[in-house]
Design an enzyme around this catalytic site. Structure first.
Site, mmCIF file in Angstrom:
data_model
loop_
_atom_site.group_PDB
_atom_site.id
_atom_site.type_symbol
_atom_site.label_atom_id
_atom_site.label_comp_id
_atom_site.label_asym_id
_atom_site.label_seq_id
_atom_site.Cartn_x
_atom_site.Cartn_y
_atom_site.Cartn_z
ATOM 1 N N LYS A 44 -24.313 -9.988 45.228
ATOM 2 C CA LYS A 44 -24.251 -8.518 45.291
ATOM 3 C C LYS A 44 -23.164 -8.066 46.268
ATOM 4 C CE LYS A 44 -28.092 -6.239 46.635
ATOM 5 N NZ LYS A 44 -27.864 -5.324 47.779
ATOM 6 N N SER A 45 -23.144 -8.635 47.455
ATOM 7 C CA SER A 45 -22.146 -8.226 48.465
ATOM 8 C C SER A 45 -20.733 -8.409 47.934
ATOM 9 C CB SER A 45 -22.296 -9.087 49.724
ATOM 10 O OG SER A 45 -23.503 -8.807 50.361
ATOM 11 N N ARG A 145 -32.195 5.815 55.426
ATOM 12 C CA ARG A 145 -31.614 4.747 56.243
ATOM 13 C C ARG A 145 -30.533 5.288 57.188
ATOM 14 N NH1 ARG A 145 -30.458 -0.256 52.435
ATOM 15 N NH2 ARG A 145 -30.120 -1.223 54.472
ATOM 16 N N GLN A 192 -21.969 -4.495 57.108
ATOM 17 C CA GLN A 192 -21.645 -3.225 56.453
ATOM 18 C C GLN A 192 -20.820 -2.347 57.385
ATOM 19 O OE1 GLN A 192 -25.397 -1.618 55.126
ATOM 20 N NE2 GLN A 192 -25.526 -3.050 53.405
ATOM 21 N N ASP A 342 -31.184 -11.032 54.845
ATOM 22 C CA ASP A 342 -31.808 -10.532 53.611
ATOM 23 C C ASP A 342 -32.881 -11.471 53.075
ATOM 24 O OD1 ASP A 342 -30.255 -8.275 53.620
ATOM 25 O OD2 ASP A 342 -28.745 -9.073 52.251
ATOM 26 N N LYS A 369 -34.110 -1.764 56.525
ATOM 27 C CA LYS A 369 -33.570 -2.223 55.241
ATOM 28 C C LYS A 369 -34.125 -1.312 54.132
ATOM 29 C CE LYS A 369 -31.042 -5.520 56.820
ATOM 30 N NZ LYS A 369 -29.587 -5.361 56.762
ATOM 31 N N ARG A 373 -39.180 -3.917 56.436
ATOM 32 C CA ARG A 373 -39.599 -5.209 55.891
ATOM 33 C C ARG A 373 -40.600 -5.941 56.771
ATOM 34 N NH1 ARG A 373 -33.911 -6.942 52.898
ATOM 35 N NH2 ARG A 373 -34.393 -5.708 51.042
ATOM 36 N N ARG A 417 -36.477 -7.082 47.281
ATOM 37 C CA ARG A 417 -36.677 -8.432 47.824
ATOM 38 C C ARG A 417 -38.150 -8.687 48.155
ATOM 39 N NH1 ARG A 417 -31.502 -9.981 47.731
ATOM 40 N NH2 ARG A 417 -29.915 -8.597 48.621
HETATM 41 C C1 S3P Z 1 -24.547 -6.528 53.444
HETATM 42 C C2 S3P Z 1 -24.811 -6.621 54.781
HETATM 43 C C3 S3P Z 1 -26.179 -6.673 55.324
HETATM 44 C C4 S3P Z 1 -27.195 -7.003 54.254
HETATM 45 C C5 S3P Z 1 -26.978 -6.213 53.009
HETATM 46 C C6 S3P Z 1 -25.607 -6.515 52.434
HETATM 47 C C7 S3P Z 1 -23.144 -6.465 53.000
HETATM 48 O O1 S3P Z 1 -26.513 -5.414 55.856
HETATM 49 O O2 S3P Z 1 -28.497 -6.789 54.726
HETATM 50 O O3 S3P Z 1 -27.947 -6.511 52.034
HETATM 51 O O4 S3P Z 1 -22.891 -6.628 51.787
HETATM 52 O O5 S3P Z 1 -22.270 -6.251 53.850
HETATM 53 P P1 S3P Z 1 -26.175 -5.026 57.394
HETATM 54 O O6 S3P Z 1 -24.730 -4.920 57.530
HETATM 55 O O7 S3P Z 1 -26.865 -3.693 57.577
HETATM 56 O O8 S3P Z 1 -26.774 -6.126 58.206
#
Ligand code: S3P
Length: 464
Positions: A44-45, A145, A192, A342, A369, A373, A417
């Protein structure tokens, strides 16, 4: 022609409360096992980033293995709404006609990214540097969030972003004459936030540097290099030069998205806790910033065999074989927390089935999240007869060792999840499980129930 700046109230009206229907549930028979081969969908990322960088590049980018889940499709739709021609996805293949750093056009309506935190936070940085106004909205969960973690440093760069009084979406982003570079030490370890600032940094007058308190996933940095725009790394500091142009990879070299280790995690845990399980997960992304789940499971005694290491574009991948194992509880090392951030819902199920106590601390990020969680997992584990102690920044879980988990009804609170983690818990339950509010499983793992059933989980999906 300049479009009128959308008002925050319009954006608020554009949100449909709890947009996705909440009626999808999983019913899972107790016991059973997992065997054979499971190909989990694309990361996904990396899928989000492939669309973003492909859109901003000069030239045409082909992406393979793209995750056709609601989150990454929301990113794709956002770029279409900003004038980028995108073909597909067709069996994971996407073709993006890049418009260059300054080629996006103003969207006609707020950009709705649904449940996708990565889309909202990364787009916020990218949009802060555009010459047009835009509004980012999300579903009810995403609208709760925290967004100040991105809007505050972006404001230091001179960006103009309005949030609600609570610092949440909708985010109303207005154009500014220029962004100034930033040298920013992030208070939370967040890929992120880092990625948001790297994207904003592309539009700043000079070099921006971001220092992370702990290593977080580095997909943005790797993919920027693929697009001919290397970031400089010095320990935990990464720097990017404003105005650096991105160039699509040469013809015939796709951006290949590996299978998502976060999706593989449910099967790693499921096969570890089930009796007589033996499962192969081919070509899973094993980026060192993402393998906390493997390190933690191995420390708990999991039987993992990793073979066929190779590179898929800028990312390392390998096949993972997982077999049943008697797990033991552990104290989860702090360094593993951001590397497994995650995967904790799945890891909590492993801990619940282990012999002895598992302790997690330093994981307050889990509270912000897609759901809280820590609280939601503790409630679900409690319903299955597992004793837990909730801590402000973690949880203590008393593993049931040889004893089964109970059955019954679990509310996933719309968290993909959590729904998938509890589906796997049925492998060790003594009665059927009903996991409710599972619609959002489609955000990261479309086809989860079908794949899991194919491997032997007694799961049925119900849509009321
Ligand atoms: C992600 C970073 C993570 C992760 C999220 C995806 C990303 O979040 O939990 O599912 O794709 O950069 P955080 O940056 O808030 O830790």
């Amino acid at each position: 022609m300049r479009r009128p700046v959308p008002e925050l109230s319009d954006a608020l009206n554009a949100i449909t409360p709890d947009s996705p229907p909440r009626a999808r549930s999983f019913r899972i028979a107790p016991g059973g096992t997992l065997r054979g081969e499971v190909r989990v969908p694309g990361d996904k990322s990396i899928s989000h980033r492939a669309i973003m960088l492909g859109a901003l590049a000069d030239g045409e980018t082909v992406v393979t293995g793209f995750l056709e889940g609601a989150d990454s499709l929301a990113t794709l739709a956002a770029f279409r709404a900003m004038g980028v021609e995108i073909e597909g996805p067709d069996a994971g293949r996407v073709r993006i006609r890049g418009v260059g750093l300054h080629g996006l056009t103003a969207p006609a309506a707020p950009l709705d990214v649904g449940n996708a935190g990565t889309a909202m936070r990364l787009l916020c940085g990218l949009l802060a540097g555009q010459r047009f106004a835009s509004t980012l909205v999300g579903d009810a969960s995403l609208s709760r969030r925290p967004m100040r973690r991105v809007t505050e440093p972006l404001a230091q760069m001179g960006a103009s972003i309005e949030t609600t009084a609570a610092g949440t979406a909708p985010l109303l982003i207005r154009p500014v004459p220029r962004l100034t570079p930033i040298d920013y030490a992030m208070p939370v370890a967040s890929a992120q936030v880092k990625s948001c600032l790297l994207l904003a940094g592309l539009y700043a007058d000079g070099t921006s540097c971001i220092t992370e308190p702990a290593v977080t996933r580095d997909h943005t940095e790797r993919m920027l290099a693929t697009f001919g725009c290397p970031v400089q790394r010095d320990g935990r500091k990464v720097c990017i030069r404003g105005g650096s142009r991105l160039t699509a990879p040469p013809d015939g070299v796709p951006v290949a998205v590996p299978a998502d280790i976060s999706s593989a995690a449910f099967f790693l845990v499921g096969a570890s806790i089930a009796e007589d399980a033996d499962l192969l997960l081919p070509a899973v992304g094993l980026n060192p910033t993402r393998i906390g789940v493997l390190n933690i499971l191995e420390a708990m005694g999991a039987r993992l065999t990793i073979t066929n290491h190779h590179d898929s574009g800028a990312e390392p991948v390998a096949d993972i074989r997982v077999q049943s194992a008697g797990l033991k509880g552990i104290e989860i090392p702090a360094v593993q927390v951001p590397l497994a951030i995650d995967e904790f819902p799945a890891l909590f199920i492993a801990a619940a089935c282990a012999e002895g106590e598992t302790l997690l601390t330093g994981a307050e990020e889990l509270r912000v999240k897609e759901s809280d969680r820590i609280a939601v997992m503790a409630a679900g584990l409690g319903a299955l007869g597992v004793e837990t102690e909730v801590l402000p920044d973690g949880i203590r879980i008393q593993g049931r060792g040889g004893r089964s988990l109970g059955g019954g009804s679990i509310d996933s609170h719309g968290d993909h999840r959590i729904a998938m983690a509890f589906a796997m818990a049925a492998l060790r339950a003594e009665a059927p499980l009903l996991v409710q509010d599972c619609e959002n499983v489609n955000t990261s793992f479309p086809g989860f129930a079908r794949l899991a059933a194919g491997a032997g989980l007694g799961i049925e999906e119900h849509v009321a």
